[in-house]
Scaffold this motif. Sequence first.
Motif, PDB file in Angstrom:
ATOM      1  N   ALA A 328       0.884  -0.803   0.349  1.00  0.00           N
ATOM      2  CA  ALA A 328       0.206  -0.184   0.089  1.00  0.00           C
ATOM      3  C   ALA A 328       0.741   1.604   0.388  1.00  0.00           C
ATOM      4  CB  ALA A 328      -0.903   0.240   1.277  1.00  0.00           C
ATOM      5  N   THR A 329       1.129   2.045  -1.132  1.00  0.00           N
ATOM      6  CA  THR A 329       1.775   3.353  -1.385  1.00  0.00           C
ATOM      7  C   THR A 329       1.122   4.045  -1.639  1.00  0.00           C
ATOM      8  OG1 THR A 329       3.761   1.655  -1.786  1.00  0.00           O
ATOM      9  CG2 THR A 329       3.797   3.797  -2.057  1.00  0.00           C
ATOM     10  N   GLU A 330       1.241   5.731  -0.853  1.00  0.00           N
ATOM     11  CA  GLU A 330       0.901   7.036  -2.062  1.00  0.00           C
ATOM     12  C   GLU A 330       1.487   7.172  -3.252  1.00  0.00           C
ATOM     13  OE1 GLU A 330       0.196  10.749   0.290  1.00  0.00           O
ATOM     14  OE2 GLU A 330      -0.217   9.348   1.762  1.00  0.00           O
ATOM     15  N   ASN A 331       0.882   7.377  -3.924  1.00  0.00           N
ATOM     16  CA  ASN A 331       1.318   7.926  -4.753  1.00  0.00           C
ATOM     17  C   ASN A 331       1.673   8.997  -5.267  1.00  0.00           C
ATOM     18  OD1 ASN A 331      -1.316   9.259  -5.220  1.00  0.00           O
ATOM     19  ND2 ASN A 331      -2.155   7.898  -7.429  1.00  0.00           N
ATOM     20  N   GLU A 332       1.536  10.414  -6.462  1.00  0.00           N
ATOM     21  CA  GLU A 332       2.274  11.775  -6.906  1.00  0.00           C
ATOM     22  C   GLU A 332      -0.003  12.666  -6.324  1.00  0.00           C
ATOM     23  OE1 GLU A 332       3.285  11.995 -10.323  1.00  0.00           O
ATOM     24  OE2 GLU A 332       5.297  11.224  -9.578  1.00  0.00           O
ATOM     25  N   GLN A 333      -0.955  12.057  -6.268  1.00  0.00           N
ATOM     26  CA  GLN A 333      -1.653  12.551  -6.359  1.00  0.00           C
ATOM     27  C   GLN A 333      -2.370  12.596  -4.465  1.00  0.00           C
ATOM     28  OE1 GLN A 333      -1.207  10.530  -9.497  1.00  0.00           O
ATOM     29  NE2 GLN A 333      -0.645  12.560 -10.045  1.00  0.00           N
ATOM     30  N   GLY A 334      -1.731  11.733  -4.217  1.00  0.00           N
ATOM     31  CA  GLY A 334      -1.802  11.972  -2.579  1.00  0.00           C
ATOM     32  C   GLY A 334      -2.455  10.389  -2.114  1.00  0.00           C
ATOM     33  N   MET A 335      -2.998   9.866  -4.087  1.00  0.00           N
ATOM     34  CA  MET A 335      -3.760   8.415  -3.450  1.00  0.00           C
ATOM     35  C   MET A 335      -3.491   7.243  -2.575  1.00  0.00           C
ATOM     36  SD  MET A 335      -6.310   9.273  -6.357  1.00  0.00           S
ATOM     37  CE  MET A 335      -7.223   7.357  -6.227  1.00  0.00           C
ATOM     38  N   THR A 336      -4.014   6.488  -2.153  1.00  0.00           N
ATOM     39  CA  THR A 336      -3.092   5.186  -1.492  1.00  0.00           C
ATOM     40  C   THR A 336      -3.547   4.025  -2.600  1.00  0.00           C
ATOM     41  OG1 THR A 336      -3.645   5.732   0.875  1.00  0.00           O
ATOM     42  CG2 THR A 336      -2.701   2.925   0.530  1.00  0.00           C
ATOM     43  N   VAL A 337      -2.597   3.527  -3.531  1.00  0.00           N
ATOM     44  CA  VAL A 337      -2.270   2.616  -4.374  1.00  0.00           C
ATOM     45  C   VAL A 337      -2.237   1.306  -4.135  1.00  0.00           C
ATOM     46  CG1 VAL A 337      -2.996   4.458  -5.812  1.00  0.00           C
ATOM     47  CG2 VAL A 337      -1.031   3.709  -5.438  1.00  0.00           C
ATOM     48  N   ALA A 338      -2.037   0.005  -4.734  1.00  0.00           N
ATOM     49  CA  ALA A 338      -1.768  -1.145  -4.259  1.00  0.00           C
ATOM     50  C   ALA A 338      -0.366  -1.114  -5.736  1.00  0.00           C
ATOM     51  CB  ALA A 338      -2.419  -1.984  -4.435  1.00  0.00           C
ATOM     52  N   LEU A 339       0.954  -1.370  -5.574  1.00  0.00           N
ATOM     53  CA  LEU A 339       1.426  -1.570  -6.122  1.00  0.00           C
ATOM     54  C   LEU A 339       2.488  -2.949  -5.641  1.00  0.00           C
ATOM     55  CD1 LEU A 339       3.472   2.284  -6.550  1.00  0.00           C
ATOM     56  CD2 LEU A 339       1.874   0.697  -8.517  1.00  0.00           C
ATOM     57  N   PRO A 340       3.001  -3.727  -7.310  1.00  0.00           N
ATOM     58  CA  PRO A 340       3.567  -5.104  -6.560  1.00  0.00           C
ATOM     59  C   PRO A 340       4.953  -4.887  -6.089  1.00  0.00           C
ATOM     60  CG  PRO A 340       3.398  -4.681  -8.894  1.00  0.00           C
ATOM     61  CD  PRO A 340       2.939  -3.584  -8.478  1.00  0.00           C
ATOM     62  N   ALA A 341       5.326  -5.552  -5.948  1.00  0.00           N
ATOM     63  CA  ALA A 341       7.006  -5.580  -5.206  1.00  0.00           C
ATOM     64  C   ALA A 341       7.525  -7.221  -5.255  1.00  0.00           C
ATOM     65  CB  ALA A 341       7.288  -5.205  -3.072  1.00  0.00           C
ATOM     66  N   VAL A 384      -6.932   2.037  -3.376  1.00  0.00           N
ATOM     67  CA  VAL A 384      -7.287   0.428  -1.950  1.00  0.00           C
ATOM     68  C   VAL A 384      -6.916   1.670  -0.813  1.00  0.00           C
ATOM     69  CG1 VAL A 384      -6.069  -1.450  -2.830  1.00  0.00           C
ATOM     70  CG2 VAL A 384      -4.988   0.738  -1.800  1.00  0.00           C
ATOM     71  N   ALA A 385      -8.488   1.004  -0.201  1.00  0.00           N
ATOM     72  CA  ALA A 385      -8.733   2.281   1.559  1.00  0.00           C
ATOM     73  C   ALA A 385      -8.353   0.887   2.020  1.00  0.00           C
ATOM     74  CB  ALA A 385     -10.110   2.068   1.338  1.00  0.00           C
ATOM     75  N   VAL A 386      -7.087   1.490   3.440  1.00  0.00           N
ATOM     76  CA  VAL A 386      -6.330   0.301   4.435  1.00  0.00           C
ATOM     77  C   VAL A 386      -7.811   0.749   5.377  1.00  0.00           C
ATOM     78  CG1 VAL A 386      -4.825  -0.062   5.551  1.00  0.00           C
ATOM     79  CG2 VAL A 386      -4.314   0.860   3.544  1.00  0.00           C
ATOM     80  N   SER A 387      -8.266  -0.536   5.727  1.00  0.00           N
ATOM     81  CA  SER A 387      -9.684  -0.682   6.758  1.00  0.00           C
ATOM     82  C   SER A 387      -8.480  -1.255   8.043  1.00  0.00           C
ATOM     83  CB  SER A 387     -10.655  -1.759   6.242  1.00  0.00           C
ATOM     84  OG  SER A 387      -9.485  -2.849   6.490  1.00  0.00           O
TER      85      SER A 387
END
Length: 391
Positions: A328-341, A384-387
């Motif tokens: 769960a990573t914050e992108n440039e627009q400030g949104m939390t997104v899911a990025l694969p690692a 994504v929304a972290v619950s």
Amino acid sequence: MYPAHKSSRVVHLATAVLSALVISACSEAPQGQGGPSMPPAQVSINKVTTQSVPFNIELPATLAGDKEVEIRARVSGLIESRNFEEGQYVKAGRSLFTIELRPLELELEKAEAALNAAKANLAQAKREKDRLERLKDERSVSKRDFDNAVSAYEVAIANLDSAKVALSEAQLDLEYAQVKAPVSGIMGREFVSQGSYVSGPTVLLSELTDTSMMRARFGFSEREQLAMRQDVENGTLSLPKNNEFNATIVLQDGSVYTHSGKVDFSDVRVNRFTGTSELQARINNPDGELRPGQFVRVRLSGAVRNNAIVLPQRAVLDNGTGKFVYIATENEQGMTVALPAPVEVGEWVNLDGKNMWVIRQGLTPGQPVIVEGMARIFFPGMPVAVSGEGE
């Protein structure tokens, strides 16, 4: 035909309607996307931490008795009787076969007679030596005769010792005729029947296996040993003292055998055909549940993986080219997104009844790894929304 001024009004009206429709469509489209907007996926995360976890190894093994003895007769003769039932448990010292006794009893009687004769001959030689010794002092006998008497006495002593040895051998042969169990254990089948002639130890009569303690023999690959040695050198793995791993037996149905043991042998040689070296663990088997030749799996424990990163198995995904996790990573627009690692996994461990992956590479402490809700993530970078924290 319409008049010219009416045609102009129709064109202006159509243009105005089309412009309104375009403006309306643009106002309904989500910013940054060309289709309907999708709500963020509800997920749970685990913050990456390090901890010490048990390091277990499970390998295929074959069981063998602690002692597997070939039963052979030490004397030649006819087998008078077999004194056991095949598959029977016998105690050490019990007679298993009886070789014909009468010839050996006669040999014993002959040896006893020879011993008595040697004793009588020694007594006579001693009396003659003593008599000539008195005459020698009176100068009534030659020195040569006296020396001969002394030599005869010494030969009689040697003959007596030889007769004693011959008697012991005859007694031993008679005892060997009662072919006895050297250890306690389970008898195998007979290979020679009653009434057959056996020519001493060259003939195998039966086999006896001590099953009170079992040996689990298994191979450990050189590649895995080298990897473990490297982990020990860099401090990520601690082995038990003297490499005495605890050994647990896993049976064919997946059940775990009650008793456990220790690894007590590791061969220094590597099998050039399999690339493995042989190890052995001894397992207590008081009830005889384990049997020689049985195929099992041996689970070795006692080592510890230091500063390990572990994740629930469900959090680790596979895209066909390798394993990865979502962070769960914050992108440039400030949104939390899911990025694969991408990650490199190690072995499985069981912590508090939960199956976990050991992560060898790809993650660092503090990273928020998504552990629940991965099925709702349809593409990398999806909001994504972290619950909360996952279990």
